[in-house]
Design a protein around this motif. Structure first.
Motif, PDB file in Angstrom:
ATOM      1  N   TYR A   1      73.451 -12.520  44.979  1.00  0.00           N
ATOM      2  CA  TYR A   1      73.634 -13.641  44.052  1.00  0.00           C
ATOM      3  C   TYR A   1      74.515 -14.731  44.668  1.00  0.00           C
ATOM      4  O   TYR A   1      74.239 -15.918  44.532  1.00  0.00           O
ATOM      5  CB  TYR A   1      74.259 -13.150  42.739  1.00  0.00           C
ATOM      6  N   ALA A   2      75.600 -14.314  45.350  1.00  0.00           N
ATOM      7  CA  ALA A   2      76.524 -15.292  45.920  1.00  0.00           C
ATOM      8  C   ALA A   2      75.838 -16.117  47.001  1.00  0.00           C
ATOM      9  O   ALA A   2      76.008 -17.332  47.073  1.00  0.00           O
ATOM     10  CB  ALA A   2      77.753 -14.584  46.483  1.00  0.00           C
TER      11      ALA A   2
ATOM     12  N   ARG B   1      76.057  -8.370  44.490  1.00  0.00           N
ATOM     13  CA  ARG B   1      76.928  -9.540  44.399  1.00  0.00           C
ATOM     14  C   ARG B   1      76.677 -10.496  45.569  1.00  0.00           C
ATOM     15  O   ARG B   1      76.661 -11.710  45.410  1.00  0.00           O
ATOM     16  CB  ARG B   1      78.397  -9.117  44.395  1.00  0.00           C
TER      17      ARG B   1
ATOM     18  N   MET C   1      81.354 -20.808  43.286  1.00  0.00           N
ATOM     19  CA  MET C   1      79.983 -20.798  42.783  1.00  0.00           C
ATOM     20  C   MET C   1      80.084 -21.384  41.372  1.00  0.00           C
ATOM     21  O   MET C   1      80.508 -20.701  40.442  1.00  0.00           O
ATOM     22  CB  MET C   1      79.443 -19.371  42.738  1.00  0.00           C
ATOM     23  N   LEU C   2      79.736 -22.648  41.231  1.00  0.00           N
ATOM     24  CA  LEU C   2      80.021 -23.360  39.978  1.00  0.00           C
ATOM     25  C   LEU C   2      79.267 -22.786  38.791  1.00  0.00           C
ATOM     26  O   LEU C   2      79.735 -22.855  37.664  1.00  0.00           O
ATOM     27  CB  LEU C   2      79.696 -24.843  40.136  1.00  0.00           C
ATOM     28  N   GLU C   3      78.078 -22.222  39.052  1.00  0.00           N
ATOM     29  CA  GLU C   3      77.286 -21.710  37.930  1.00  0.00           C
ATOM     30  C   GLU C   3      77.679 -20.293  37.553  1.00  0.00           C
ATOM     31  O   GLU C   3      77.156 -19.736  36.600  1.00  0.00           O
ATOM     32  CB  GLU C   3      75.802 -21.754  38.281  1.00  0.00           C
ATOM     33  N   GLU C   4      78.566 -19.706  38.336  1.00  0.00           N
ATOM     34  CA  GLU C   4      78.956 -18.330  38.054  1.00  0.00           C
ATOM     35  C   GLU C   4      80.270 -18.282  37.275  1.00  0.00           C
ATOM     36  O   GLU C   4      81.014 -19.248  37.196  1.00  0.00           O
ATOM     37  CB  GLU C   4      79.102 -17.551  39.367  1.00  0.00           C
TER      38      GLU C   4
ATOM     39  N   LEU D   1      84.479 -12.229  44.394  1.00  0.00           N
ATOM     40  CA  LEU D   1      83.660 -12.402  45.602  1.00  0.00           C
ATOM     41  C   LEU D   1      84.418 -12.126  46.903  1.00  0.00           C
ATOM     42  O   LEU D   1      83.888 -11.475  47.796  1.00  0.00           O
ATOM     43  CB  LEU D   1      83.054 -13.811  45.630  1.00  0.00           C
TER      44      LEU D   1
ATOM     45  N   LEU E   1      85.448  -8.028  47.160  1.00  0.00           N
ATOM     46  CA  LEU E   1      84.432  -7.034  46.811  1.00  0.00           C
ATOM     47  C   LEU E   1      84.847  -5.617  47.200  1.00  0.00           C
ATOM     48  O   LEU E   1      84.638  -4.673  46.445  1.00  0.00           O
ATOM     49  CB  LEU E   1      83.088  -7.393  47.458  1.00  0.00           C
TER      50      LEU E   1
ATOM     51  N   LYS F   1      83.076 -13.447  38.568  1.00  0.00           N
ATOM     52  CA  LYS F   1      82.301 -13.248  39.791  1.00  0.00           C
ATOM     53  C   LYS F   1      82.896 -14.030  40.947  1.00  0.00           C
ATOM     54  O   LYS F   1      82.822 -13.607  42.092  1.00  0.00           O
ATOM     55  CB  LYS F   1      80.845 -13.632  39.556  1.00  0.00           C
TER      56      LYS F   1
ATOM     57  N   GLY G   1      70.335 -17.552  43.209  1.00  0.00           N
ATOM     58  CA  GLY G   1      71.610 -17.397  42.520  1.00  0.00           C
ATOM     59  C   GLY G   1      71.528 -17.022  41.059  1.00  0.00           C
ATOM     60  O   GLY G   1      72.466 -16.462  40.525  1.00  0.00           O
TER      61      GLY G   1
ATOM     62  N   MET H   1      80.079  -1.380  42.497  1.00  0.00           N
ATOM     63  CA  MET H   1      81.100  -2.126  41.775  1.00  0.00           C
ATOM     64  C   MET H   1      81.813  -1.215  40.773  1.00  0.00           C
ATOM     65  O   MET H   1      81.176  -0.438  40.066  1.00  0.00           O
ATOM     66  CB  MET H   1      80.481  -3.302  41.008  1.00  0.00           C
TER      67      MET H   1
ATOM     68  N   SER I   1      73.673 -18.545  45.251  1.00  0.00           N
ATOM     69  CA  SER I   1      74.388 -19.486  44.401  1.00  0.00           C
ATOM     70  C   SER I   1      75.081 -20.561  45.235  1.00  0.00           C
ATOM     71  O   SER I   1      75.008 -21.747  44.922  1.00  0.00           O
ATOM     72  CB  SER I   1      75.423 -18.725  43.570  1.00  0.00           C
TER      73      SER I   1
END
Lengths: 494, 313
Positions: free
Chosen positions: B193-194, B190, A341-344, A352, A355, A348, B264, A364, B197
């Motif tokens: 969002y994932a 999570r 996820m490039l923007e994350e 991923l 988890l 994160k 995302g 979490m 995204s």
């Protein structure tokens, strides 16, 4: 056309990316521009072609000082830059892509289909590729799309063509076609700047190499008078030693056995096995079905018949979730599309695939997550500002290390790597090879799909060759060489 | 820009909507003494609760790179069914719980259409929006359902107060906290969002993206039904055109809050701020006596400015 760039400086904000950079391009030569990721090769070329403006320095073209304000001006002067990232419109046809913005019009100002079709066919023939001009771009393979990009440059009668990693996505045979085209263009007096990480290609194709390091010009060498070690040393400022670090690990019993896996029209009767601590290289031309076979094993592509056994027990994998439960990890071919996820943040991304490991009852656990991510950054030497660093801003090598970290901590028994070092510079490549070796030493069974033959040869215990969805053969490390792999990959027998 | 400057710039942008909200409140307070009273403030919050609850659910859906146009229709259908049950003798409490379950199920239907049915979220929820509204009309025969009796729970949810604070406001704040926890502290968050995204990456990393989307729609359906119950309680009758157009205010609030329409990226507190901006505008412009035609234009322009200022650098 001759180009001289001298004393070029360029900063982005407080970050100086070029400092006294430059090089000299002579008439009708193929000039390699080398350097690690972030050395400033692409930036230098973007300054030449007017994408960026320089802070200092001069550019001479045929002895005249020039300042191109934008890529269009550079193109008019005969300098074309083919970027690494494909610049194609996927929903349009090949022909429409070739003529976008420069359509041939008839006297009423309407598009002249016939003339364009003819010119498109000519240009495609000149490249030696068999693609119909009316084909929709998204139906082409990545390799074919790249060919169209090159075709586009040839059509504007460029005198200097700059290619940034043109072969990164090409198959061996397409690469050979490209090299032929480059050589014939060279004979016609076209100069070429060739940016690549692939040493073998550069030594085969180019006349001279200029090296940049940390934004500074280091030197230029004539190919016949230099060797790979010298160039690597210029690039990284030190000796790197063996490109493929040695691996001493005990190969254990079979972990994964695939029997007769079939998906009609994609792959047929695919059978192979991988043992604990073993690296199975998978070679083949682009589009041979290597990636599809691996996607099927990972449950991301349904297959029609055949079976998969793990530790001798048959498993039915229908989704990536089930594959992960069976202990399979998968590092995909294209990390920007499927891997990250490039923007994350790094955090994160690493969390991923883990988890369940960093949460309690689906809540979490901050501390577990922090610990895991810190461990990943340290163990894999990810160069970053910290766990919150956005992955899109990392270099290719560091992005790939994040993907590795994401999967390593799922404790896979089997790790599938699809093009693990694509777009990664030499220093980081070696680090990734070391990571692969460490995993193998821990007893992970590794499948490594790669289009770079030297890499497959350097890293694998056995090499499986795929052609048109068939396993053409499996060659042991001792007997394998470029010739017998290519023979199998192109349909011959050994 | 170095990272430090970038962080500061990010933070200012994060606060952009909040600054706009504060400026609006101060601005309107200065010109209108009526606006700046405690009781008006509470009634403003109460008015915002309907849109707020829907917008929280909408945020969840939009974060997965989808959209839910059906919220208004889900609200209407679950509410008229609830009212129908009450008038035919079902205890109000049971009917209300049934309405929440129905709303959740109606949301799930959209989710299944989007995932298993592979319909574009816009189209899928356009379909459910139309069908649910039609079913509402069929059920009510186009007429409002009234005579709901005087059940304590039904009155409480919309008209009740706790220490002078309206129950809908308390609900809004509690549910905001719940959403904050859900989206930021759980594996489901999570996954949301994932999925938004990079769904390919999420799927390959073992995230069940279908389940994630279906749950997001279910949450949205639940929130629509809940706000429907508040409306029912306040109005005392169920109109078949209830909730018409509510999806637009909810989406506007999400957009005002800085959530990316392609999923995302976004924060639940942003949505809360967006909801409050819309509520302050509605309430303030009414008090100032601005004609409702002008109100819409002003609201649209405020959203434009907010979204422009939030554009990715």
């Amino acid at each position: 056309m001759q180009i001289e760039m001298k004393g070029i400086d360029k900063s982005f904000g407080s970050n100086q990316v070029l400092k006294d950079a430059g090089f000299v391009l002579s008439d009708g030569e193929v000039h390699a521009l080398m350097g690690e990721n972030g050395a400033g090769k692409s930036t230098l070329m973007k300054i030449l072609t007017g994408v960026y403006t320089k802070d200092a320095g001069t550019i001479y073209v045929d002895g005249q000082e020039v300042h191109y304000k934008n890529p269009q001006e550079a193109e008019k002067a005969g300098i074309v830059f083919i970027h690494q990232e494909l610049n194609v419109l996927y929903d349009l046809t090949v022909e429409e892509n070739l003529f976008i913005g420069k359509e041939i019009k008839n006297k009423f100002g309407l598009c002249n289909q016939k003339a364009m079709r003819k010119k498109a066919e000519e240009a495609l023939n000149r490249l030696g590729v068999h693609i119909s001009p009316s084909e929709v771009m998204s139906n082409l393979s990545v390799g074919q799309q790249q060919m169209i990009e090159i075709c586009k440059a040839l059509m504007v009668d460029a005198k200097v063509i700059i290619m940034d990693e043109p072969t990164a996505a090409l198959t061996q045979s397409e690469t050979l076609v490209l090299f032929d085209v480059i050589r014939s263009l060279k004979k016609a007096g076209v100069s070429m700047v060739y940016i690549s990480h692939r040493m073998e290609e550069i030594f085969e194709l180019c006349d001279r190499i200029s090296v940049l390091r940390d934004g500074t010009y280091i030197g230029t060498k004539n190919i016949p008078e230099t060797n790979m070690n010298e160039i690597v040393k210029m690039m990284i400022g030190r000796e790197i030693g063996e490109r493929y670090p040695a691996r001493n690990c005990k190969i254990g019993k079979t972990v994964l056995e695939v029997k007769g896996l079939t998906k009609k029209g994609v792959f047929q009767n695919v059978s192979f096995e991988v043992k604990a601590g073993e690296v199975l290289g998978v070679s083949g031309l682009m589009g041979a079905g290597r990636t599809e076979i691996m996607q099927a094993v990972f449950g991301n592509l349904p297959y029609e018949s055949g079976s998969i056994e793990i530790d001798g027990k048959e498993v039915h994998i229908k989704s990536p979730i089930q594959a992960m439960r069976c202990g399979i990890g998968f590092i995909t071919e294209d990390r920007k599309v499927e891997g990250l996820m490039l923007e994350e943040s790094i955090e994160k991304n690493i969390a991923l695939a883990n988890l369940s490991r960093v949460s309690d009852h689906n809540v979490m656990n901050r501390k577990k997550e922090d610990d895991l991510v810190k461990k990943g950054i340290e163990e894999l030497h990810i160069k970053c500002f910290g766990p919150n660093h956005e992955c899109g801003n990392l270099s290719g090598g560091n992005q790939q290390k994040v993907v590795f970290a994401k999967w390593i901590y799922t404790d896979p028994k089997i790790l599938i790597l699809d093009e693990p070092t694509r777009g990664v510079d030499i220093g980081a490549k070696k680090e990734i090879y070391t990571i692969i070796n460490e995993l193998a030493a821990k007893g992970v069974a590794i499948i490594m799909v790669s289009s770079e033959l030297p890499e497959v040869l350097g890293m694998s215990d056995r090499i499986m060759v795929v052609r048109e969805g068939d396993i053409r053969g499996v060659i042991g490390k001792e007997e394998a060489n470029q010739e017998n792999i290519m023979t199998l990959a192109t349909g011959g027998t050994i | 820009m170095n990272t430090n400057q970038k962080n500061i710039a990010n933070r200012v942008q994060d606060l952009g909507a909040l600054i706009a909200l504060v400026v609006l409140i101060i601005g309107i307070s200065v010109v209108s003494p009526e606006f700046r009273t405690w009781s008006n403030f509470l009634s403003l919050l109460r008015q915002s609760s309907i849109n707020g609850l829907i917008a929280f659910g909408m945020t969840c859906v939009i974060l997965t790179d989808a959209i839910d146009l059906s919220v208004g229709s889900v609200l209407a259908l679950s509410t008229v069914l609830c009212a129908g049950m009450i008038t035919s003798g079902v205890p109000a409490g049971a009917a209300m719980i049934a309405a929440l379950i129905i709303g959740t199920a109606l949301g799930m239907v959209s989710g299944v259409l989007v995932t298993k049915g592979r319909l574009q979220p816009f189209i899928a929820t356009l379909i459910t929006m139309t069908v649910y509204r039609g079913l509402t009309m069929i059920f009510t025969n186009g007429k409002p359902i009234s005579n709901l009796g005087d059940s304590f729970v039904l009155k409480l949810i919309g008209k009740g107060n706790l220490y002078r604070v309206p129950i809908p406001v308390i609900l809004l704040i509690l549910i905001f906290i719940g959403f904050f926890f859900l989206l930021n502290k759980t594996t489901f968050g999570r996954a949301v969002y994932a999925t938004g995204s990079n769904w390919k990456c999420a799927k390959l990393a073992g995230v069940n993206i279908h389940r994630t989307k279906i749950i997001a729609y279910a949450i949205s359906g639940f929130m629509s039904a809940l706000s429907g119950l508040i409306l029912l309680s306040r109005l005392g009758s169920a109109q078949p055109n209830l909730g018409d157009g509510y999806e637009l205010d909810a989406i506007a609030a999400v957009a005002l809050g800085g959530t990316s329409m392609s999923g995302g990226r976004g924060k639940i507190y942003g949505t809360f701020v967006g909801v409050l901006i819309i509520a302050v505008l509605n309430n303030g412009l009414n008090i100032l006596g601005v004609s409702s035609y002008y109100q819409d234009v002003i609201k649209g322009l405020v959203i434009l400015v907010a979204v422009l200022s939030d554009r990715k650098r």
